[in-house]
Write a protein that holds these residues in place. Structure first.
Motif, PDB file in Angstrom:
ATOM      1  N   PHE A  97      -4.203  -9.332   1.106  1.00 40.38           N
ATOM      2  CA  PHE A  97      -3.239  -8.273   1.397  1.00 40.38           C
ATOM      3  C   PHE A  97      -3.613  -6.995   0.646  1.00 40.38           C
ATOM      4  CE2 PHE A  97      -0.346 -12.174   1.127  1.00 40.38           C
ATOM      5  CZ  PHE A  97      -0.571 -12.520   2.445  1.00 40.38           C
ATOM      6  N   VAL A  98      -3.412  -5.849   1.286  1.00 39.82           N
ATOM      7  CA  VAL A  98      -3.617  -4.558   0.625  1.00 39.82           C
ATOM      8  C   VAL A  98      -2.245  -4.000   0.283  1.00 39.82           C
ATOM      9  CG1 VAL A  98      -4.531  -2.221   0.849  1.00 39.82           C
ATOM     10  CG2 VAL A  98      -5.785  -4.153   1.821  1.00 39.82           C
ATOM     11  N   MET A  99      -1.966  -3.879  -1.029  1.00 41.57           N
ATOM     12  CA  MET A  99      -0.619  -3.553  -1.487  1.00 41.57           C
ATOM     13  C   MET A  99      -0.675  -2.646  -2.714  1.00 41.57           C
ATOM     14  SD  MET A  99       1.031  -7.395  -1.391  1.00 41.57           S
ATOM     15  CE  MET A  99       2.720  -6.815  -1.504  1.00 41.57           C
ATOM     16  N   ALA A 100       0.408  -1.939  -2.945  1.00 38.43           N
ATOM     17  CA  ALA A 100       0.532  -1.186  -4.186  1.00 38.43           C
ATOM     18  C   ALA A 100       0.570  -2.156  -5.353  1.00 38.43           C
ATOM     19  CB  ALA A 100       1.802  -0.340  -4.171  1.00 38.43           C
ATOM     20  N   ALA A 101      -0.187  -1.852  -6.390  1.00 44.69           N
ATOM     21  CA  ALA A 101      -0.215  -2.644  -7.633  1.00 44.69           C
ATOM     22  C   ALA A 101      -0.528  -4.109  -7.379  1.00 44.69           C
ATOM     23  CB  ALA A 101       1.115  -2.512  -8.385  1.00 44.69           C
ATOM     24  N   ALA A 102      -1.285  -4.397  -6.316  1.00 45.94           N
ATOM     25  CA  ALA A 102      -1.665  -5.778  -5.979  1.00 45.94           C
ATOM     26  C   ALA A 102      -0.452  -6.688  -5.872  1.00 45.94           C
ATOM     27  CB  ALA A 102      -2.662  -6.330  -6.999  1.00 45.94           C
ATOM     28  N   GLY A 103       0.676  -6.128  -5.444  1.00 46.67           N
ATOM     29  CA  GLY A 103       1.882  -6.931  -5.254  1.00 46.67           C
ATOM     30  C   GLY A 103       2.679  -7.192  -6.505  1.00 46.67           C
ATOM     31  N   VAL A 104       2.228  -6.684  -7.658  1.00 50.03           N
ATOM     32  CA  VAL A 104       2.964  -6.867  -8.918  1.00 50.03           C
ATOM     33  C   VAL A 104       4.146  -5.905  -8.921  1.00 50.03           C
ATOM     34  CG1 VAL A 104       2.836  -6.733 -11.430  1.00 50.03           C
ATOM     35  CG2 VAL A 104       0.894  -7.621 -10.116  1.00 50.03           C
ATOM     36  N   ASP A 105       5.357  -6.427  -9.161  1.00 44.19           N
ATOM     37  CA  ASP A 105       6.560  -5.624  -8.972  1.00 44.19           C
ATOM     38  C   ASP A 105       7.569  -5.908 -10.073  1.00 44.19           C
ATOM     39  OD1 ASP A 105       8.493  -3.988  -7.934  1.00 44.19           O
ATOM     40  OD2 ASP A 105       8.684  -5.036  -6.026  1.00 44.19           O
ATOM     41  N   SER A 145       8.660 -12.942   2.883  1.00 50.27           N
ATOM     42  CA  SER A 145       8.460 -11.505   3.107  1.00 50.27           C
ATOM     43  C   SER A 145       8.307 -10.762   1.795  1.00 50.27           C
ATOM     44  CB  SER A 145       9.636 -10.922   3.900  1.00 50.27           C
ATOM     45  OG  SER A 145      10.815 -10.918   3.108  1.00 50.27           O
ATOM     46  N   ASP A 146       7.587  -9.648   1.858  1.00 48.85           N
ATOM     47  CA  ASP A 146       7.476  -8.750   0.713  1.00 48.85           C
ATOM     48  C   ASP A 146       7.338  -7.325   1.242  1.00 48.85           C
ATOM     49  OD1 ASP A 146       7.018  -9.355  -2.402  1.00 48.85           O
ATOM     50  OD2 ASP A 146       6.028  -7.489  -1.877  1.00 48.85           O
ATOM     51  N   THR A 147       7.577  -6.365   0.359  1.00 55.31           N
ATOM     52  CA  THR A 147       7.609  -4.964   0.767  1.00 55.31           C
ATOM     53  C   THR A 147       6.214  -4.343   0.676  1.00 55.31           C
ATOM     54  OG1 THR A 147       9.873  -4.800  -0.054  1.00 55.31           O
ATOM     55  CG2 THR A 147       8.712  -2.747   0.361  1.00 55.31           C
ATOM     56  N   PHE A 148       5.816  -3.675   1.739  1.00 57.77           N
ATOM     57  CA  PHE A 148       4.527  -2.994   1.814  1.00 57.77           C
ATOM     58  C   PHE A 148       4.741  -1.517   2.132  1.00 57.77           C
ATOM     59  CE2 PHE A 148       3.159  -7.248   2.226  1.00 57.77           C
ATOM     60  CZ  PHE A 148       1.777  -7.340   2.169  1.00 57.77           C
ATOM     61  N   GLY A 149       3.899  -0.665   1.563  1.00 62.37           N
ATOM     62  CA  GLY A 149       3.791   0.700   2.045  1.00 62.37           C
ATOM     63  C   GLY A 149       2.854   0.712   3.239  1.00 62.37           C
ATOM     64  N   ARG A 150       2.798   1.846   3.938  1.00 64.35           N
ATOM     65  CA  ARG A 150       1.963   1.924   5.139  1.00 64.35           C
ATOM     66  C   ARG A 150       1.156   3.221   5.112  1.00 64.35           C
ATOM     67  NH1 ARG A 150       6.550   2.267   9.170  1.00 64.35           N
ATOM     68  NH2 ARG A 150       7.320   3.501   7.439  1.00 64.35           N
ATOM     69  N   PRO A 151      -0.147   3.142   5.330  1.00 65.81           N
ATOM     70  CA  PRO A 151      -0.938   4.373   5.398  1.00 65.81           C
ATOM     71  C   PRO A 151      -0.420   5.279   6.513  1.00 65.81           C
ATOM     72  CG  PRO A 151      -2.361   2.438   5.293  1.00 65.81           C
ATOM     73  CD  PRO A 151      -0.967   1.945   5.519  1.00 65.81           C
ATOM     74  N   TRP A 152      -0.385   6.560   6.233  1.00 63.64           N
ATOM     75  CA  TRP A 152      -0.017   7.593   7.199  1.00 63.64           C
ATOM     76  C   TRP A 152       1.462   7.570   7.586  1.00 63.64           C
ATOM     77  CZ3 TRP A 152      -4.273   4.346   8.887  1.00 63.64           C
ATOM     78  CH2 TRP A 152      -5.502   4.811   8.425  1.00 63.64           C
ATOM     79  N   GLN A 156       8.619   2.253   3.064  1.00 64.07           N
ATOM     80  CA  GLN A 156       8.109   0.890   3.000  1.00 64.07           C
ATOM     81  C   GLN A 156       8.890   0.006   3.977  1.00 64.07           C
ATOM     82  OE1 GLN A 156       9.321   2.347  -0.107  1.00 64.07           O
ATOM     83  NE2 GLN A 156       7.311   3.329  -0.205  1.00 64.07           N
ATOM     84  N   MET A 157       8.324  -1.144   4.260  1.00 60.46           N
ATOM     85  CA  MET A 157       9.028  -2.135   5.084  1.00 60.46           C
ATOM     86  C   MET A 157       8.536  -3.525   4.698  1.00 60.46           C
ATOM     87  SD  MET A 157       7.141  -1.570   8.761  1.00 60.46           S
ATOM     88  CE  MET A 157       8.065  -2.893   9.559  1.00 60.46           C
ATOM     89  N   ASP A 158       9.335  -4.527   5.032  1.00 62.72           N
ATOM     90  CA  ASP A 158       8.955  -5.897   4.717  1.00 62.72           C
ATOM     91  C   ASP A 158       7.979  -6.437   5.756  1.00 62.72           C
ATOM     92  OD1 ASP A 158      10.539  -5.932   2.475  1.00 62.72           O
ATOM     93  OD2 ASP A 158      11.418  -7.889   2.927  1.00 62.72           O
ATOM     94  N   LEU A 159       6.975  -7.147   5.266  1.00 63.07           N
ATOM     95  CA  LEU A 159       6.007  -7.826   6.113  1.00 63.07           C
ATOM     96  C   LEU A 159       5.922  -9.289   5.688  1.00 63.07           C
ATOM     97  CD1 LEU A 159       3.084  -5.220   6.207  1.00 63.07           C
ATOM     98  CD2 LEU A 159       5.001  -5.427   7.778  1.00 63.07           C
ATOM     99  N   ALA A 160       5.300 -10.091   6.517  1.00 62.13           N
ATOM    100  CA  ALA A 160       5.162 -11.521   6.233  1.00 62.13           C
ATOM    101  C   ALA A 160       3.955 -11.766   5.337  1.00 62.13           C
ATOM    102  CB  ALA A 160       5.013 -12.308   7.532  1.00 62.13           C
ATOM    103  N   VAL A 161       4.182 -12.415   4.192  1.00 66.69           N
ATOM    104  CA  VAL A 161       3.067 -12.795   3.317  1.00 66.69           C
ATOM    105  C   VAL A 161       2.824 -14.296   3.354  1.00 66.69           C
ATOM    106  CG1 VAL A 161       3.365 -10.820   1.784  1.00 66.69           C
ATOM    107  CG2 VAL A 161       4.587 -12.948   1.280  1.00 66.69           C
ATOM    108  N   GLY A 162       3.799 -15.052   3.842  1.00 68.59           N
ATOM    109  CA  GLY A 162       3.647 -16.496   3.987  1.00 68.59           C
ATOM    110  C   GLY A 162       4.380 -16.946   5.238  1.00 68.59           C
TER     111      GLY A 162
END
Length: 439
Positions: A97-105, A145-152, A156-162
């Motif tokens: 996954f490509v995420m801000a701070a490698a998903g560390v929150d 689910s976890d929160t992702f930013g989106r290029p352009w 943010q919105m939630d996407l499926a990580v598992g």
């Protein structure tokens, strides 16, 4: 092909599942959900899909660290840094996954702690799914689910990580739309859409980390399925893996800087970028002197100005022109950080005739220029402005003395670095043919 799952759903119901306690390390998420479901009026049915905030799974699995180790935790979770600007790091995790701070929150966790993603989100989703099957005797789908930013895109919105028991994506390739047009690349990230829909009722502040989605049973499976790994784009297909084609144009000559200090770590990363330039005979000609002391910068610039002014006066430059020249070079005095790139040619090949030796030196000079360009581009990518000024090349002996350079280090200009005081003007368009001779 079973086309029923492509027909869509005319309606669905999304409900936040209340009644879950604060999750602690070692908790069984499936058991906590089952207890909440037993006291919930609508319960769970076959074909329901649970959207579970990954943070509660991380807590249960002990993926918690102290906040003071946040930088080390991000590094631990990072497989590849994709982009960095200031303190913001966009990284690819070991999951892909490509995420801000490698998903560390640090949100929705106790003060002074940060959460990492579950170690294997697909396996975690599968354990929850099986646990609910064992306890409630029903077949449900589970999406973490976890929160992702989106290029352009802003926000943010939630996407499926598992994913377990849910079709990850719908591939419409080879089918036809209502006008009869063939579909070639329409690939719908179904589980991401469900995750985002679930977040609308879970919310970020309501303390309800699970949503039950009803009405999409046609998208549930009788097995765990392929999981979220299906949604991770293969590196060979990633058009943006190395940045857009405009990265090199991010470098602009910046002559006006704000008072914001420069992070030396950014400069050090730019030095590493410089070493990616072509090197003659596998030799490494690049060296960089970082002038971090204000006192040292002043002494350095005073010495350069004295020598350059003397040289220009002896060449017949008028006092007015000399003043204009010095004013142009004020960029060095106004910059909060200076770097002197140096070239080392001691590893150059020695030839019997001077012409080949001169050519050998030029090879090193070209490599040095490529290294400096990489250095400047990397600074720009991380949000810093820069200006390369050539003055040190006209007084190399003085620079060596003032900076106490090691033998063999040749100064190749000075780079002024800082945060741009204003946005630079747009580049003037240039015609390719102005720089090309065709044969």
């Amino acid at each position: 092909m079973n086309t029923s799952i492509y027909a869509g759903s005319r309606s669905m119901e999304i409900t936040a599942l209340s009644g879950l306690p604060e999750v602690r390390p070692g908790d069984d998420i499936a058991e906590l959900i089952a207890e909440a479901v037993r006291s919930h009026s609508s319960g769970l049915r076959d074909g329901d899909i649970l959207v579970v905030t990954s943070k509660i799974v991380s807590k249960a699995e002990g993926q918690v660290r102290a906040d003071e180790s946040r930088d080390a935790t991000i590094l631990e979770e990072t497989a590849r840094v994709v982009s960095r600007r200031g303190e913001v790091v966009i990284a690819q995790t070991h999951h892909g996954f490509v995420m801000a701070a490698a998903g560390v929150d640090a949100s929705n966790t106790e003060r002074g702690t940060v959460l990492m993603l579950p170690r294997d989100p697909d396996a975690s989703a599968a354990r929850i799914r099986k646990g609910l099957q064992d306890r409630l005797g029903i077949n449900v789908g589970v999406i973490l689910s976890d929160t992702f930013g989106r290029p352009w895109r802003i926000g943010q919105m939630d996407l499926a990580v598992g994913i377990a028991g849910v079709c990850p994506a719908l591939d419409y390739k080879g089918m036809h739309d209502s006008y009869g047009n063939p579909l070639h690349v329409t690939h719908i990230a179904l589980s991401d859409e469900i995750a985002a829909a679930g977040d609308l009722v879970k919310g970020k502040l309501a303390g309800t980390p699970i949503a039950v989605v009803r009405g999409l049973a046609q998208y549930t499976l009788n097995c765990d399925g392929r999981g979220a790994t299906e949604l991770v784009r293969a590196s060979a297909e990633d058009m943006f893996r190395y940045g857009s084609r405009d990265v090199v144009f991010a470098r602009r000559t910046i002559r006006s800087f704000s008072s914001e200090p420069v992070d030396s770590r950014v400069v050090e990363r730019a030095v590493i970028a410089a070493t990616a330039a072509p090197a003659p005979h596998h030799r490494l000609p690049w060296r960089f002197v970082l002038l971090e002391s204000a006192q040292r910068r002043c002494a350095f610039l005073d010495s350069i100005d004295e020598v350059v002014s003397s040289n220009l006066c002896s060449d017949g430059m008028s006092e007015v022109s000399l003043a204009e020249h010095i004013q142009r070079d004020d960029v060095l005095r106004n910059a909060p950080y200076l770097v002197v790139p140096c070239m080392v040619v001691e590893d150059a090949h020695a030839y019997r005739d001077e012409q080949r030796n001169a050519a050998e030196r030029e090879v090193f000079v070209m490599s040095m220029g490529a290294g400096v360009q990489n250095f400047l581009v990397q600074l720009a990518v991380e949000g810093l402005g820069s200006a390369w000024v050539s003055s040190t090349m006209f007084c190399t002996d003085t620079v060596r003395e003032v900076l106490d350079l090691p033998p063999g280090w040749e100064p190749m200009g000075t780079v002024a670095i800082g945060h741009p005081a204003k946005k630079p003007d747009e580049r003037e368009p240039l015609q390719t043919d102005d720089f090309i001779l065709r044969r």
